[in-house]
Design an enzyme around this catalytic site. Structure first.
Site, mmCIF file in Angstrom:
data_model
loop_
_atom_site.group_PDB
_atom_site.id
_atom_site.type_symbol
_atom_site.label_atom_id
_atom_site.label_comp_id
_atom_site.label_asym_id
_atom_site.label_seq_id
_atom_site.Cartn_x
_atom_site.Cartn_y
_atom_site.Cartn_z
ATOM 1 N N LYS A 27 -31.575 -138.670 -22.630
ATOM 2 C CA LYS A 27 -30.600 -137.775 -23.255
ATOM 3 C C LYS A 27 -29.183 -138.116 -22.782
ATOM 4 O O LYS A 27 -28.225 -138.046 -23.549
ATOM 5 C CB LYS A 27 -30.971 -136.328 -22.951
ATOM 6 N N ASP A 65 -45.426 -146.060 -12.480
ATOM 7 C CA ASP A 65 -44.485 -145.287 -11.663
ATOM 8 C C ASP A 65 -44.423 -145.850 -10.244
ATOM 9 O O ASP A 65 -43.339 -146.078 -9.695
ATOM 10 C CB ASP A 65 -44.904 -143.816 -11.602
ATOM 11 N N ASP A 110 -33.227 -137.360 -11.651
ATOM 12 C CA ASP A 110 -33.247 -137.077 -13.083
ATOM 13 C C ASP A 110 -31.851 -137.052 -13.691
ATOM 14 O O ASP A 110 -31.717 -136.953 -14.918
ATOM 15 C CB ASP A 110 -33.922 -135.730 -13.360
ATOM 16 N N THR A 113 -42.498 -139.845 -18.100
ATOM 17 C CA THR A 113 -43.834 -140.443 -18.081
ATOM 18 C C THR A 113 -44.663 -139.975 -19.272
ATOM 19 O O THR A 113 -45.477 -140.728 -19.810
ATOM 20 C CB THR A 113 -44.554 -140.114 -16.758
#
Length: 399
Positions: free
Chosen positions: A310, A93, A336, A181
């Protein structure tokens, strides 16, 4: 010291959106068909082609960093730590955020970065040397030109206190170094995404998503996918890696699913939510296989952790709808969703909140880190969108 208010918005006009309906069949485009092997369309069609080329390269490098870290992850427990909200975070990350920050700042030093991490956890958990080593191995900057301080500063360039937008229109990057993650930690099967978008005056003008273990083409030993979008130029994918570790193969244009009926459409939802907690459960039952669908059934496609894969599912036509319900105890982060929004839009779909309003990236006026979609987020193939909004509006609240 608090960041000072500055404006980074250049004076340029946005290109017109392509308002034509997209065809159903995918379009293949080889590198020979464009003016650049790095882009799926001629440069003159893309106003932000320089930014997009750099973004593709940066995400490609970041995905290779993720793959290498994942190989050694479970042999070194100190590479996994836990943040204050009990979500896991790894050196990947931080390494991805530093690497992409460094690559972007080489050509676009004046464009701010809004990203998930800061260097506090790296310092506090004695991860500096591990992160720096991974970044040096993938950066286009020579090893001897990168110090520990450079890498830490690159991480903090995207941190919460790095920049103040001061309620002004702005141009800035939005990065999720690793979305999902928990999927990254699952091993070979778990999907995760590196997501990067460029925002100009509250409009997302380009996006790049890399998913290192998205199922690929076995014929050329590829695995993973990079998905790119540019305003007015569509959404495209190609294989992320072959045995040499470089992006290869032909670009394929993406189009959303062509479903026109909500019943029997393919849905995906957040892994932390169940179908029964969503208002549409008042109208439809969810099944995971299509063999025994009844009149009021939809197909719920098992997906992965995080939101961005998604959006990839919707933009690539694998599902027709991604539904996310807002919760009062959870904040929704811009990183996101930003890159997913443009990928779905440019593939012919639509993304709004549950009241039908577009996602507003400027509501968090000073930091641009949070979004506040009324009810939640719905990403669809466009055909189903208004009908879904009507059902969400009329449904009784789910407890």
């Amino acid at each position: 010291m608090a960041p000072q208010c500055t404006s980074s918005t250049p004076e340029f006009d946005s290109p017109p959106l392509n308002l034509l309906r997209y065809p159903i069949l995918p379009l293949l485009l080889s590198a020979d068909d464009t003016s650049s092997a790095n882009l799926p369309f001629p440069k003159h069609q893309a106003k932000y082609h320089k930014e997009l080329e750099v973004a593709i390269d940066a995400v490609d490098r970041a995905c290779r960093l993720c793959v290498d870290v994942k190989k050694s992850l479970f042999s070194s427990k100190e590479k996994i730590v836990e943040k204050n909200d009990q979500t896991p975070v790894t050196i990947a990350d931080f390494g991805v955020q530093a690497l992409i920050s460094l690559e972007l700042s080489k050509l676009f030093p004046s464009i701010p970065l809004v990203a998930e991490e800061d260097s506090h956890f790296v310092r506090a958990n004695n991860l500096v040397s591990a992160v720096v080593s991974e970044v040096k191995s993938k950066a286009s900057i020579a090893d001897n030109e990168l110090s520990d301080a450079d890498v830490l500063e690159a991480i903090d360039r995207g941190g919460k206190d790095a920049y103040a937008f001061c309620n002004k229109p702005a141009t800035y990057w939005v990065l999720d170094p690793i979305d999902g993650t928990r999927g990254f930690l699952k091993g070979g099967e778990g999907l995760y995404v590196v997501g990067l978008a460029l925002v100009v005056d509250n409009e997302i003008v380009l996006g790049v998503m890399g998913c290192p273990n998205w199922p690929g083409d076995l014929s050329n030993q590829s695995t993973g996918t990079v998905m790119v979008s540019h305003i007015g130029c569509g959404t495209w994918t190609k294989g992320l890696q072959n045995i040499s570790g470089k992006v290869s193969g032909d670009w394929t244009r993406c189009f959303v699913d062509a479903s026109v009926l909500v019943s029997k459409a393919r849905f995906c939802i957040q892994e932390s939510q169940t179908w029964e907690t969503l208002p549409l459960s008042d109208f439809f039952a969810a099944k995971t296989v299509s063999d025994d669908l009844e009149h009021n059934d939809i197909i719920l496609v098992p997906t992965c952790h995080g939101s961005l894969c998604k959006y990839m599912m919707v933009a690539s036509g694998r599902t027709a709808v991604f539904l996310l319900r807002d919760k009062t105890e959870r904040t929704i982060k811009a990183w996101d969703h930003a890159v997913g929004v443009i990928c779905v839009h440019e593939a012919g779909g639509k993304v709004t909140d549950w009241e039908g309003d577009e996602i507003n990236l400027e509501e968090d006026q000073s930091e641009r880190r949070l979004i506040f979609p009324a009810g939640g987020v719905i990403a669809s193939n466009g055909n189903l969108h208004n009908h879904l909004l009507e059902m969400l509006s009329s449904a009784s609240p789910a407890l």
